[in-house]
Every structure is written in structure tokens, then in C-alpha cells.
Design an enzyme around this catalytic site. Structure first.
Site, short mmCIF file in Angstrom:
data_model
loop_
_atom_site.label_atom_id
_atom_site.label_comp_id
_atom_site.label_asym_id
_atom_site.label_seq_id
_atom_site.Cartn_x
_atom_site.Cartn_y
_atom_site.Cartn_z
N ASP A 1 -50.29 -11.71 101.68
CA ASP A 1 -51.19 -12.84 101.91
C ASP A 1 -52.65 -12.45 101.67
OD1 ASP A 1 -49.99 -15.26 102.42
OD2 ASP A 1 -49.60 -14.83 104.54
N GLN B 1 -45.63 -16.23 108.53
CA GLN B 1 -45.99 -17.63 108.32
C GLN B 1 -46.83 -18.14 109.49
OE1 GLN B 1 -45.18 -19.50 105.45
NE2 GLN B 1 -46.62 -20.95 106.35
N LYS C 1 -40.74 -20.56 99.37
CA LYS C 1 -41.04 -19.16 99.02
C LYS C 1 -39.75 -18.38 98.77
CE LYS C 1 -45.36 -19.43 101.54
NZ LYS C 1 -46.12 -19.24 102.79
#
Ligand code: NDP
Length: 313
Positions: free
Chosen positions: A120, A97, A53
Site C-alpha cells: 500500500d 484493508q 483484489k
């Protein structure tokens, strides 16, 4: 006739090029999107994902920042970190995460992320926006599935779509996106009766289960489009043979690495599907591309930029 392979790597690259152009346009307005990635501890898989990422941000011109609290972090400490990121004006996207260590209340942490920075798309506010077709941030993997279908010109309107899996991260938002795109949607799960018969209704079959090669040819209507979200690692040579016997390229890689990645769809499905996403190189690359997309979208929504929408949206 073997299925058309829907090349996720190529589609993800197309999207990255479009986003990089947008980032340049934003730079001309004096605006640089910023992503903060919170990685707790040293989970090896999470470290690989986060590295990917951060690298994608660098390539596209998004500024990124990695925060790495220790494995022993408390819920309160993580909440205060997220609250600090919520307040920072230079941060447009916050990604925590997963998985988080067991002592941390993960739901509370995700609920604390400012919905406007929730790249997200997991915050209940964004879930609500998706289900009521309002502008918001959409979870990256299902958004990537839709990009594959649209950019491959797979008809969706009025088609039968069957989604196997009902997780908050993949199955449910994928079903909602397909419904919003006017497909007729069925969602299946571990309690569904006679799954093969239900799946054979599908013009578009989405597998998001987490079981290596579970979707065999008896689940698939001739000519259907099959999108394989699953990512399963196999290390057992007998299991490998069951799926990939005679596949010289895979055999060599398996011998070298001792493992291989397989989706939820059995390789034999490629003989009867009309189109299919491979694993690896299908949905996976789209997930990061859509994270980049969401970060730029969050920057534009939050900072009120007039920069044009990408051509295909
Ligand atoms: P979850 O474990 O959260 O959900 C799995 C779903 O599959 C559940 O709804 C479960 O049903 C259903 N299921 C499990 N077994 C069966 C069965 N035998 N028959 C029918 N349904 C079943 O997984 P995720 O949604 O997070 O992930 C799914 C897969 O996608 C995984 O392989 C994961 O690694 C992969 N993935 C890939 C990504 C990418 O970037 N390509 C990103 C995210 C995930 P029930 O609800 O009844 O338990």
C-alpha cells in the site's frame, strides 16, 4: 470541443497484461509473488474491494491469501498476525484493508508491516523513500494517476499541477509524484482561500476531496487535464438530477439501483477540460492494477530477481 476521456479501464488492462507477462517470467525463475490481504470483520465495502483484489491476483498469476480475523480482534492479535506474515518467505505483499475497527490502533498495525512488503506504500519508510526519490513502494491510487497521465501522453514537466486534497493516501503522495516528475505543484485543502482561482492555474488538476461534484467549471482552465479521484455514492434523486439530468443511461441505472457513483468533479467540466477521467472507469481500475504492480515489484526487490522492468518504467 468536449474533453478527451482518459479511459482508466483500458489503461489498467494494459498494465495487467504487462504484469502477467512479468509474473510468467518470474515463474520461469521458480518464483511466484504472493499477496496476503487482511480483512477484519464484515464491512460490505471492504469485502467488495478485497474480492476485487483477490480476483485480480488470480487473473494475473499472483498467489493470494485472505486472512479474516473477527471484528472483535485486538491490536495485539493483529500485530502478531502481521509479524507472522512479515516472517513468511512466500509472502511478498501485505495489505491490511482499512478501515479497522475502533478498538484497534490502526497506525501501530500499519507501522508493523515490513516496509519491503508494504504494497500500500503507507509505511513512513516508503513515504520517506518517495519524498527523497529512492526506490520503494508507492501508494497505489496516486501511482495510478501518474500512469494515466504518462500513458495518455499528458505533458507534466514544467506544467502547473494543482492537487485538491492532502490525505496521506492520495493527495500528498500524488503531489510528491508530480513534483518528482518536475511539475510545479500546488496542494490545496479545506483551508485554502479562493480555491477556484488557485485551481484555474492548473494545467493538470487532481481532485481527491470526497465531495460529490464539487469541482465545477469555474475551477477549471479551458483545456486543462482533470483527474477525478473522488468516489462518492449519491442516492438522493434531487441530487442525482442536479448532476445528471438528461443523461438517459445514468437515469436508467439510477432507477434500477437507487444509487450512482460520482466523482469530485461536476459532469459539466467535461465541456471545458482538454482531457478528463470518468467516474466510474477512471482512476478506480488503476488502484488494483497498481497493487498488482507493487506486489510483483516487492517480490523482485525482496528476492533479488533480475527480471526486466516493465517497458514503460
Ligand atoms: P480524505 O477525507 O482523507 O481527504 C480529503 C481531503 O480533501 C482533505 O485533505 C481535505 O482537507 C480536503 N477537502 C475536504 N473538503 C474540502 C473543501 N471543501 N475544499 C478543499 N479541500 C477539501 O479523503 P481521501 O484522500 O482518502 O479520498 C479522497 C477521495 O478519493 C474520496 O472520494 C475517496 O473515496 C476517493 N478515493 C478513491 C480511490 C480510488 O481508487 N479511485 C482510492 C482512495 C480514495 P483537510 O485536510 O483540510 O481536511
Amino acid at each position: 470541443m468536449p474533453a478527451t476521456i482518459l479511459d482508466g479501464t483500458k489503461i489498467a488492462q494494459e498494465i495487467r497484461v504487462e504484469i502477467a507477462a512479468e509474473v510468467r517470467d518470474l515463474a520461469a525463475e521458480g518464483l511466484r509473488p504472493g499477496l496476503a490481504v487482511v480483512l477484519v470483520g464484515h464491512n460490505p465495502a471492504s469485502e467488495i474491494y478485497v474480492r476485487g483484489k483477490v480476483k485480480a491476483c488470480e487473473e494475473i498469476g499472483i498467489s493470494s491469501e485472505k486472512l479474516d480475523p473477527p471484528e472483535s480482534v485486538t491490536t495485539a492479535e493483529l500485530l502478531s498476525l502481521v509479524e507472522h506474515l512479515n516472517r513468511r518467505d512466500d509472502i511478498d505483499g501485505i495489505l491490511v484493508q482499512l478501515p479497522l475497527p475502533p478498538q484497534v490502533d490502526a497506525k501501530k498495525v500499519l507501522l508493523t508491516v515490513d516496509p519491503a512488503k508494504d504494497v500500500d506504500g503507507f509505511h513512513p519508510m516508503n513515504v520517506g523513500f518517495l519524498s527523497t526519490q529512492r526506490p520503494g513502494l508507492v501508494p497505489c491510487t496516486p501511482a495510478g494517476v501518474m500512469e494515466i497521465l504518462k500513458r495518455s501522453n499528458i505533458p507534466i514537466v514544467g506544467r502547473e499541477a494543482v492537487v485538491v486534497g492532502r490525505s496521506d493516501i492520495v493527495g500528498k503522495p500524488a503531489a510528491m509524484l508530480l513534483l518528482n516528475a518536475n511539475a510545479t505543484v500546488t496542494v490545496c485543502h479545506s483551508r485554502t482561500h479562493d480555491l477556484p482561482t488557485v485551481c484555474r492555474r492548473a494545467d493538470i488538476l487532481i481532485a481527491a476531496i470526497g465531495r460529490a461534484g464539487m469541482i465545477t467549471r469555474e475551477f477549471v482552465k479551458q483545456g486543462a487535464t482533470v483527474v477525478d479521484v473522488g468516489m462518492n455514492t449519491i442516492t438522493d434523486p434531487r441530487e442525482f438530477q442536479r448532476f445528471f439530468a438528461g443523461n438517459a443511461k445514468r437515469e436508467e441505472a439510477f432507477r434500477k439501483k437507487g444509487s450512482t457513483l460520482i466523482g469530485d468533479v461536476h459532469p459539466e467540466v467535461a465541456d471545458i477540460a482538454g482531457a478528463i477521467t470518468p467516474v466510474p472507469g477512471g482512476v478506480g481500475p488503476l488502484t488494483i492494477a497498481m497493487l498488482m504492480f507493487n506486489t510483483v515489484k516487492a517480490a523482485k526487490m525482496r528476492r533479488g530477481s533480475n527480471v526486466r522492468e516493465p517497458s514503460r518504467r
